[in-house]
Every structure is written in structure tokens, then in C-alpha cells.
Write an enzyme that holds these catalytic residues in place. Structure first.
Site, PDB file in Angstrom:
ATOM      1  N   ALA A 146      51.879 -10.078  -3.570  1.00 21.34           N
ATOM      2  CA  ALA A 146      52.804  -9.461  -4.529  1.00 21.34           C
ATOM      3  C   ALA A 146      54.124 -10.244  -4.567  1.00 21.34           C
ATOM      4  CB  ALA A 146      53.000  -7.987  -4.196  1.00 21.34           C
ATOM      5  N   CYS A 147      55.244  -9.533  -4.560  1.00 20.62           N
ATOM      6  CA  CYS A 147      56.540 -10.204  -4.751  1.00 20.62           C
ATOM      7  C   CYS A 147      56.856 -11.193  -3.640  1.00 20.62           C
ATOM      8  CB  CYS A 147      57.664  -9.177  -4.874  1.00 20.62           C
ATOM      9  SG  CYS A 147      57.578  -8.249  -6.406  1.00 20.62           S
TER      10      CYS A 147
END
Ligand code: COA
Length: 374
Positions: free
Chosen positions: A156-157
Site C-alpha cells: 500500500a502507501c
């Protein structure tokens, strides 16, 4: 002695189209008005709630975001569509995710004066891969004319910082000498543009980071002083889109198959986790408080960044100490801290210390401590 990995250069691809908060709110509120008109009888009977309009003032105050770049502005802003359209291409053509990754990679290679033939590996590290296989990284590798290997990875991020540590480890182990970590993020495809709480959060972009053995790096580069990764499971940021889940066209706009979050919980839980991780790692690396010339944080939200930076510096950090790119880029998932680093690092001097730091779904967090050389 093991081989020392450094960051030789970074690259950036910014889509030309951009949506201001005013344009976004106008489209969202047109959708709300149409929805409420269509369901007027049920709303009047108390059978379903009316949707509330969004506001530019709220978005700026809650997030610091003023605009975001996207790959298909017309599709996102059309109240009857509210998603990017026509991104699928025939198999013979370069996929759009690979295309923007290639542009960012070429920028990074040019800045390092590097020939693609000297690169050994491509990691496509991002939140929202376009397909399961063949790996987008391999397509980027092919388009650039790189031999060796590539693979996709998703945290993800935090994908870019996890990618940088992975690349650094390959270099230390002698398995590669030059690795491109590419983060193409078409976040507009997973954002629920009809959700008032989050419709303003994300934007599209691609970044690339060239991680290399120190002895082949250009004279001006960034030593990697240390890296630290952490994950702690949480459902507070989640996206259930996937081919074992219900993703047929009829259900593709299910909120459950797009980005969802408990924003307040994320805020409260992630800020202390990341601040503590940074401070512990600084201690381990003998970097006292005050030794960071600049920190390039994940670009999720100005308030979150302000709090984390304050804990790292021991005082309210200035824009010079903790720059943000949220006003024009919004949250670009894994690419955010790399954009901040790319745009706000040329003015640092040899010997200056800095930190590239990401955080997000998982939860996940990654730190890459760097020192300017040359
Ligand atoms: N326009 C106008 N008002 C809005 C709105 C919008 N688009 N969205 C929410 N509101 C209202 C809510 O209804 C609520 O009203 P109420 O107080 O009358 O109930 C009020 O604004 C506050 O809503 P809330 O969701 O609690 O906002 P917030 O201040 O927590 O800010 C985030 C929302 C998402 C910006 C914030 O929680 C945040 O930054 N979280 C960090 C998570 C993050 O950025 N994650 C990204 C992935 S890393």
C-alpha cells in the site's frame, strides 16, 4: 565488507490533467442532488437518508489538499460516471500503469546519466496494480530495454520505501548493482468518488528511485544510512477488490471494492506508531534530535504530517523542514514521500541528513535515512 547501497537519482511523471477542489465539489454535489431527487419519495418517507453535499472549505481544512492530478479528468468529474474511463488497452500495447512508470523511470535514469543496459532489476512497488500477471515490473523492464529481472510488490502507501529497502538489500548481498524502484499510482481507479468522507483524498502520479552500489553512482547521490520497516495488521484502511471477491461489472462500484477507511482511527493510531518508529531508529543510527535537515513524509494529510514532524523535531516543523506537496498532488499513496524528496532536495548540501518516510494501509510504515554526498 558488504557493498554500500545509495540513491543515485529519482524521477517523476505528473499527469497533465488536474482537478481543483471547486471542480471536484461541483461534480460531487451534482451527483448528490441527482441522487436525492431520484430518491425523493424514499427520503421524505424516512426510508433512506438524503446524501449531504461536500465543501471546499472542509477539504482544505481537513487535509490541506487543493487539487489532484488524474489520468482522466472528464470521467472522474462526470456525475454519471465518477471514475477514470478507457484505461484498458490491447495486450500488444503498453499498459497505462507501465507507461507512466516508464516515463518516471526514464527521468530517473537521465538524471543519473545511467544507460538502461546497466540496470539489473525493476521493482514495481505500488498500491494498485493493474493486473495480477505478467508483472507490470517486467513490462516496464522490457519497455526500457533492461536485462535481469523484475517483479511487483504491494505494501500500500509504504510500497516505495519497502521497495527501496529490498533494492538496498539486493545490492548489499551482491545480487544486483543497479535497481529501479518504480511506483506508478493510478489511485483514481480505486477511490470511491461518490464517498463524501474520502472523495477528495487521492491523485495519480508515478515516481522512480534508482538505488545503486556506491561505486557506480554519480558523484552527487544520497548515502542510505539505514532503513526500517514495520507492519501491524489493521482493517482501518482496506480495499477488497480482487478476483476471488465479487468484482463483476455490475458490482464494480460497491464501496467495499474501493478504498474505505476509518479516517479518525487511522489518524490516532498511525501518528504515534510512525513517530515512535522514527525516533527509535534515529537513536539506533546515532542521529540525535535536531540532526535531520529535512524529512520527506508520506503525503496523506497536512495535520498528520504536522504532528509527526513535530515529534521528530521537538518543535513545530517549518515547510522547509517537512515539505508537503499535498496542495497540488493530494495523497498519491506510495509515491507521495518520493515526490516530496524529488521536488525538495536539490538545495541540500553535502553532509545534510534526511528521512524519506511512508505510512499507510496494513498498517505499514517505512523509513529510509539518507545523507547527501557530492
Ligand atoms: N465536506 C463537508 N463536510 C464533510 C465532508 C466533506 N467532504 N466529509 C466529512 N464531513 C463532515 C462530517 O460529516 C463530520 O461532520 P459532523 O462533525 O457534523 O459529524 C465532520 O466533517 C468531520 O468528519 P470526519 O470524517 O471526522 O473528519 P476528520 O476531521 O477526521 O477528517 C480525514 C477526515 C480523512 C481527512 C482525517 O480523518 C484524516 O486525515 N485521516 C487520516 C487518514 C488518511 O489520510 N488516510 C489516507 C490513507 S494513508
Amino acid at each position: 565488507m558488504s557493498i554500500r547501497p545509495v540513491i543515485s537519482s529519482t524521477g517523476l511523471h505528473t499527469p497533465t490533467e488536474s482537478i481543483s477542489n471547486a471542480e471536484l465539489v461541483e461534480s460531487f454535489n451534482a451527483y448528490v442532488a441527482a441522487h436525492n431527487a431520484e430518491h425523493a419519495a424514499a427520503i421524505a418517507a424516512g426510508e433512506r437518508p438524503a446524501l449531504e453535499p461536500s465543501s471546499v472549505e472542509f477539504i482544505e481544512k481537513a487535509s490541506g489538499i487543493k487539487a489532484r492530478h488524474v489520468v482522466d479528468k472528464a470521467g472522474v468529474l462526470d456525475p454519471a460516471v465518477m471514475r477514470p474511463r478507457n484505461l484498458e488497452r490491447p495486450n500488444e500495447e503498453l499498459a497505462i500503469l507501465a507507461e507512466i512508470g516508464v516515463t518516471a523511470s526514464r527521468d530517473a535514469l537521465a538524471r543519473a546519466g545511467r544507460d538502461p543496459g546497466d540496470v539489473d532489476a525493476v521493482l514495481c512497488a505500488c498500491s494498485n496494480l493493474q493486473r495480477p500477471y505478467p508483472a507490470v515490473a517486467v513490462e516496464i523492464q522490457d519497455a526500457l530495454g533492461i536485462e535481469g529481472f523484475g517483479f511487483d510488490m504491494n505494501v500500500a502507501c509504504s510500497s516505495a520505501t519497502f521497495g527501496i529497502q529490498t533494492a538496498a538489500d539486493y545490492i548489499r548481498a551482491g545480487n544486483a548493482r543497479s535497481v529501479l524502484v518504480v511506483s506508478p499510482e493510478i489511485t483514481s481507479g480505486h477511490l470511491n468518488w461518490r464517498d463524501r468522507d474520502s472523495h477528495f483524498i487521492f491523485g495519480d502520479v508515478a515516481t522512480a528511485v534508482l538505488v545503486e552500489a556506491a561505486d557506480m553512482a554519480p558523484a552527487s547521490h544520497w548515502d542510505i544510512l539505514g532503513t526500517k520497516l514495520k507492519t501491524v495488521f489493521s482493517n482501518n484502511i482496506r480495499n477488497n477488490f480482487g478476483f476471488l471477491n465479487r468484482t463483476d461489472p455490475e458490482h464494480r462500484d460497491d464501496p467495499d471494492k474501493l478504498f474505505i477507511q476509518e479516517g479518525r482511527k487511522v489518524f490516532k493510531e498511525v501518528v504515534p506508531m510512525v513517530a515512535a518508529m522514527i525516533l527509535a531508529e534515529m537513536e539506533r543510527l546515532n542521529l540525535p534530535q535536531g540532526s535531520m535537515r529535512r524529512i520527506w513524509l508520506h503525503q496523506a494529510n497536512t495535520n498528520m504530517n504536522r504532528l509527526i514532524a513535530q515529534r521528530v523535531y521537538g518543535h513545530e516543523a517549518s515547510e522547509d523542514e517537512s515539505p508537503t506537496v499535498l496542495d497540488t498532488y493530494a495523497n498519491t499513496s506510495s509515491a507521495g514521500s518520493v515526490i516530496a524528496f524529488h521536488k525538495h532536495s536539490d538545495d541540500l548540501s553535502a553532509g545534510d541528513n534526511g528521512l524519506i518516510c511512508s505510512f499507510g494501509a496494513g498498517y505499514s510504515a517505512g523509513c529510509v535515512f539518507v545523507r547527501k554526498v557530492g
